[in-house]
Scaffold this motif. Structure first.
Motif, PDB file in Angstrom:
ATOM      1  N   UNK A  80      -3.371  41.215  43.263  1.00 57.75           N
ATOM      2  CA  UNK A  80      -3.012  40.044  44.065  1.00 57.75           C
ATOM      3  C   UNK A  80      -1.916  40.408  45.049  1.00 57.75           C
ATOM      4  N   UNK A  81      -2.097  39.986  46.306  1.00 61.87           N
ATOM      5  CA  UNK A  81      -1.145  40.283  47.373  1.00 61.87           C
ATOM      6  C   UNK A  81      -0.811  39.004  48.137  1.00 61.87           C
ATOM      7  N   UNK A  82       0.270  39.025  48.926  1.00 62.14           N
ATOM      8  CA  UNK A  82       0.545  37.871  49.775  1.00 62.14           C
ATOM      9  C   UNK A  82      -0.642  37.601  50.707  1.00 62.14           C
ATOM     10  N   UNK A  83      -0.956  36.337  50.900  1.00 59.18           N
ATOM     11  CA  UNK A  83      -2.055  35.970  51.778  1.00 59.18           C
ATOM     12  C   UNK A  83      -3.371  35.746  51.074  1.00 59.18           C
ATOM     13  N   UNK A  84      -3.417  35.995  49.754  1.00 60.07           N
ATOM     14  CA  UNK A  84      -4.613  35.609  49.005  1.00 60.07           C
ATOM     15  C   UNK A  84      -4.663  34.095  48.881  1.00 60.07           C
ATOM     16  N   UNK A  85      -5.837  33.581  48.596  1.00 59.38           N
ATOM     17  CA  UNK A  85      -6.046  32.134  48.554  1.00 59.38           C
ATOM     18  C   UNK A  85      -6.158  31.663  47.109  1.00 59.38           C
ATOM     19  N   UNK A  86      -5.552  30.523  46.812  1.00 58.08           N
ATOM     20  CA  UNK A  86      -5.664  29.900  45.494  1.00 58.08           C
ATOM     21  C   UNK A  86      -6.680  28.771  45.552  1.00 58.08           C
ATOM     22  N   UNK A  87      -7.652  28.834  44.645  1.00 61.57           N
ATOM     23  CA  UNK A  87      -8.677  27.791  44.549  1.00 61.57           C
ATOM     24  C   UNK A  87      -8.553  27.145  43.179  1.00 61.57           C
ATOM     25  N   UNK A  88      -8.486  25.828  43.172  1.00 62.15           N
ATOM     26  CA  UNK A  88      -8.372  25.107  41.914  1.00 62.15           C
ATOM     27  C   UNK A  88      -9.687  24.486  41.508  1.00 62.15           C
ATOM     28  N   UNK A  89      -9.978  24.513  40.203  1.00 59.07           N
ATOM     29  CA  UNK A  89     -11.132  23.819  39.637  1.00 59.07           C
ATOM     30  C   UNK A  89     -10.630  22.566  38.928  1.00 59.07           C
ATOM     31  N   UNK A  90     -11.272  21.447  39.224  1.00 60.93           N
ATOM     32  CA  UNK A  90     -10.800  20.163  38.714  1.00 60.93           C
ATOM     33  C   UNK A  90     -10.787  20.117  37.197  1.00 60.93           C
ATOM     34  N   UNK A  91      -9.794  19.427  36.661  1.00 61.75           N
ATOM     35  CA  UNK A  91      -9.734  19.165  35.225  1.00 61.75           C
ATOM     36  C   UNK A  91     -10.547  17.919  34.908  1.00 61.75           C
TER      37      UNK A  91
END
Length: 343
Positions: free
Chosen positions: A177-188
């Motif tokens: 993981x590096x700066x500029x990667x994207x975070x994707x969330x999956x709904x609870x």
């Protein structure tokens, strides 16, 4: 000025849970655990499971996890609705080990109660079996312990243990993981199984009252007892189609503690809390607790149960694939230089 601004803040510590004691306990027991290790125990590969190598450098690795349901159980045995908490028990274990890319193989449960009620035990284990089917693992055994005078009438505790497997080269560990990667969330699916000592303090423990209070399309009790979503099958399919750099199960400690667990040293992140919907149960808890944003996202999942870190070029494929598998995926932030989570 609104009541929310002037009301007395009610924290997790006020509800009797001081997380700093947990951190201190972990520090004190690390050396005891380490004294049992052999050369098959792999360390530093991830923080959501324990690793044990079967076949050397390039072979199979077992990933194990254990957990319980916590005080959510209070609502189950007070209401007599015992057939879903078993799903929570499975979810708390398998959602951890799948964060490392491991496929859960087996599960064992442990039920302890003052006096065995066969019907209640059957309902609980039905839920465990439901959870195992959702996760694609086998319920291979367990233990039901009758412990007179240890529990009140109708009370029980429930915990579980799961083992999964992954090829060593396919372990997801966050190392790249590096700066500029994207975070994707999956709904609870809702509260999942964390923060319930505070939930009980805020909402009370009267099942009849909670059953008659409406929240969304159901009752407040329905929302409280909605079982934890199991992400295993979706995540394993995503692993086959997308390069996932890291996965965080959003359990106790919420966003603030769990997302940084997958980052290398010197990496933090920014999360846009307006990028995904906040379910009604969390709006209610926010209103009743008067907690600020940092505290809410350090206690509850707030609508996101799993967070993946992916390269920018893989974001659309990840989101489209996740949605096609029945998940609800949201781009919620990005990694940065630094440390911690900025909301």
């Amino acid at each position: 000025m609104s009541d929310k601004k002037i009301g007395k803040k009610i924290t997790y510590a006020d509800a009797g849970v001081d997380v700093t004691r947990g951190y201190e306990a972990v520090d004190k027991i690390k050396s005891h655990a380490a004294s049992t290790f052999n050369d098959k125990v792999l360390q530093g590969l991830g923080s959501f499971g324990g690793f044990y190598s079967l076949d050397g450098e390039s072979g199979d690795v077992l990933v194990a996890g254990t957990d319980g349901v916590g005080t959510k159980l209070k609502y189950a045995f007070l209401s007599g609705r015992n057939d879903t908490v078993g799903i929570d028990c499975v979810a708390m274990c398998v959602n951890d080990i799948v964060c490392q890319g491991a496929k859960p193989l087996l599960f064992l449960d442990y039920i302890a109660t003052g006096r065995i009620n066969p019907d209640v035990v059957a309902d609980v284990v039905k839920g465990v079996a439901d959870g195992c089917r959702q996760a694609g693992c086998a319920l291979v055994g367990g233990e039901t312990a009758e412990m007179p005078s240890m529990y009140g009438p109708g009370e029980y505790d429930l915990a579980g243990f799961s083992v999964g497997i992954v090829k060593r080269e396919r372990i997801i560990n966050g190392a790249n993981i590096k700066p500029g990667n994207v975070l994707v969330g999956l709904a609870s699916s809702g509260l999942h199984s964390n923060g319930f000592s505070l939930v009980r303090r805020l909402l009370g423990e009267d099942p009849e009252k909670l059953e008659h209070e409406r929240l969304g399309k159901g009752t407040l009790l329905d929302a409280i007892l909605t079982p934890t979503h199991i992400y295993v099958k979706s995540v394993l399919e995503l692993c086959d189609k997308v390069k996932i750099l890291g996965l965080a199960n959003i359990t106790g400690g919420g966003f603030i503690e769990n997302i940084p667990r997958i980052f290398p040293e010197g990496i933090g992140c920014k999360v846009d809390v307006k990028s995904f919907p906040r379910p009604a149960i969390f709006e209610l808890l926010a209103d009743k607790s008067h907690l600020g944003k940092e505290e809410l996202y350090n206690t509850f999942n707030m609508g996101i149960g799993m967070v993946a870190a992916v390269d920018k070029k893989d974001v659309d494929l990840f989101v489209d694939t996740a949605n096609s598998l029945g998940e609800k995926a949201y781009v919620i932030g990005e990694t940065t230089e630094g440390r911690g989570v900025k909301l």
